[in-house]
Design an enzyme around this catalytic site. Structure first.
Site, PDB file in Angstrom:
ATOM      1  N   PRO A 181       0.814  -1.220   0.000  1.00 53.27           N
ATOM      2  CG  PRO A 181      -0.878  -1.604   1.561  1.00 53.27           C
ATOM      3  CD  PRO A 181       0.461  -2.133   1.091  1.00 53.27           C
ATOM      4  CG  PHE A 182      -0.269   4.191   1.531  1.00 46.71           C
ATOM      5  CD1 PHE A 182      -1.350   4.961   1.130  1.00 46.71           C
ATOM      6  CD2 PHE A 182      -0.401   3.355   2.627  1.00 46.71           C
ATOM      7  CE1 PHE A 182      -2.544   4.920   1.830  1.00 46.71           C
ATOM      8  CE2 PHE A 182      -1.591   3.306   3.338  1.00 46.71           C
ATOM      9  CZ  PHE A 182      -2.671   4.091   2.930  1.00 46.71           C
ATOM     10  NE  ARG A 183       3.894   4.237  -6.970  1.00 48.50           N
ATOM     11  CZ  ARG A 183       3.545   3.317  -7.878  1.00 48.50           C
ATOM     12  NH1 ARG A 183       2.302   2.885  -7.961  1.00 48.50           N
ATOM     13  NH2 ARG A 183       4.451   2.800  -8.690  1.00 48.50           N
ATOM     14  CG  LEU A 184       5.123   3.187   1.659  1.00 49.76           C
ATOM     15  CD1 LEU A 184       4.705   3.365   3.106  1.00 49.76           C
ATOM     16  CD2 LEU A 184       6.330   4.069   1.333  1.00 49.76           C
ATOM     17  CG  HIS A 185       5.967  -0.978  -4.238  1.00 47.00           C
ATOM     18  ND1 HIS A 185       4.602  -1.088  -4.071  1.00 47.00           N
ATOM     19  CD2 HIS A 185       6.154  -0.009  -5.182  1.00 47.00           C
ATOM     20  CE1 HIS A 185       3.989  -0.239  -4.885  1.00 47.00           C
ATOM     21  NE2 HIS A 185       4.899   0.432  -5.557  1.00 47.00           N
TER      22      HIS A 185
END
Length: 204
Positions: A181-185
């Site tokens: 989520p939230f591009r916190l890959h």
């Protein structure tokens, strides 16, 4: 849940890239609608311009990642010119990606013969009939070539064309990416140092 215990878990704890890749490919085989072994293959031409296209993975073990092609095709000539390549797997259903980079070697004649013999008869005919990547004056010309080789090999075995074989990418790095989520890959890259793999977690 796979035997690795990594499904929906913290894959970044895994210490061996081939084991992790095998687990992800197994899950992709169950979840992807089409061609879970599809990958984008990147090469570089004689002018240094990059090139990319989709191919199918046909084998993977601790020696590397194998695919097959016409050596006289554009990708074949580009790989033979540099003996380097990169590939990227993307499994949308799992929100995962794997990137592989490294030098390339030809597979053995025995490996190529074995895989070629496993292909449908029509695909073996096609390997002879298609002058891959070169200009085609009409669809009829291709169909005519297919008919000619079909008649030539009407009975018996169809030998492997001398220009058709396989390549094996020998990874120097394998990067695993998992959507969060939230591009916190999650990103982990394995780099080969001698006979060992060094693992590093990366910022997303």
């Amino acid at each position: 849940m796979t035997e690795t215990g990594l499904t929906n878990g913290d894959f970044t704890e895994e210490s061996e890239p081939y084991r992790l890749f095998a687990a992800w490919l197994e899950e992709a085989t169950a979840s992807e609608l089409n061609d879970p072994n599809a990958l984008a293959l990147a090469t570089v031409d004689s002018e240094g311009m990059p090139n990319v296209r989709m191919v199918l993975l046909k084998g993977v073990d601790e020696r590397g990642f194998v695919f097959y092609t016409n050596f006289e095709s554009q990708k074949g000539e580009e790989i033979l010119g540099t003996m380097k390549a990169a590939m990227c797997f993307h499994w949308k259903s799992l929100r995962r990606q794997v990137r592989v980079r490294g030098p390339v070697e030809r597979v053995s004649d025995e490996e190529a013969d074995e895989y070629y013999a496993s292909r449908p008869r029509g695909s073996r005919i096609g390997a002879w009939a298609s002058r891959q990547s070169r200009p085609l004056e009409s669809r009829f010309a291709l169909e005519k070539a297919v008919a000619e080789y079909t008649a030539r090999h009407a009975v018996g075995d169809i030998p492997r064309p001398p220009h058709w074989s396989g390549f094996r990418i020998l990874p120097r790095s394998i990067e695993f990416w998992h959507d969060r989520p939230f591009r916190l890959h999650d990103r982990v890259v394995f780099k080969q140092t001698g006979n060992e793999w060094e693992k590093t977690r990366l910022y997303p």
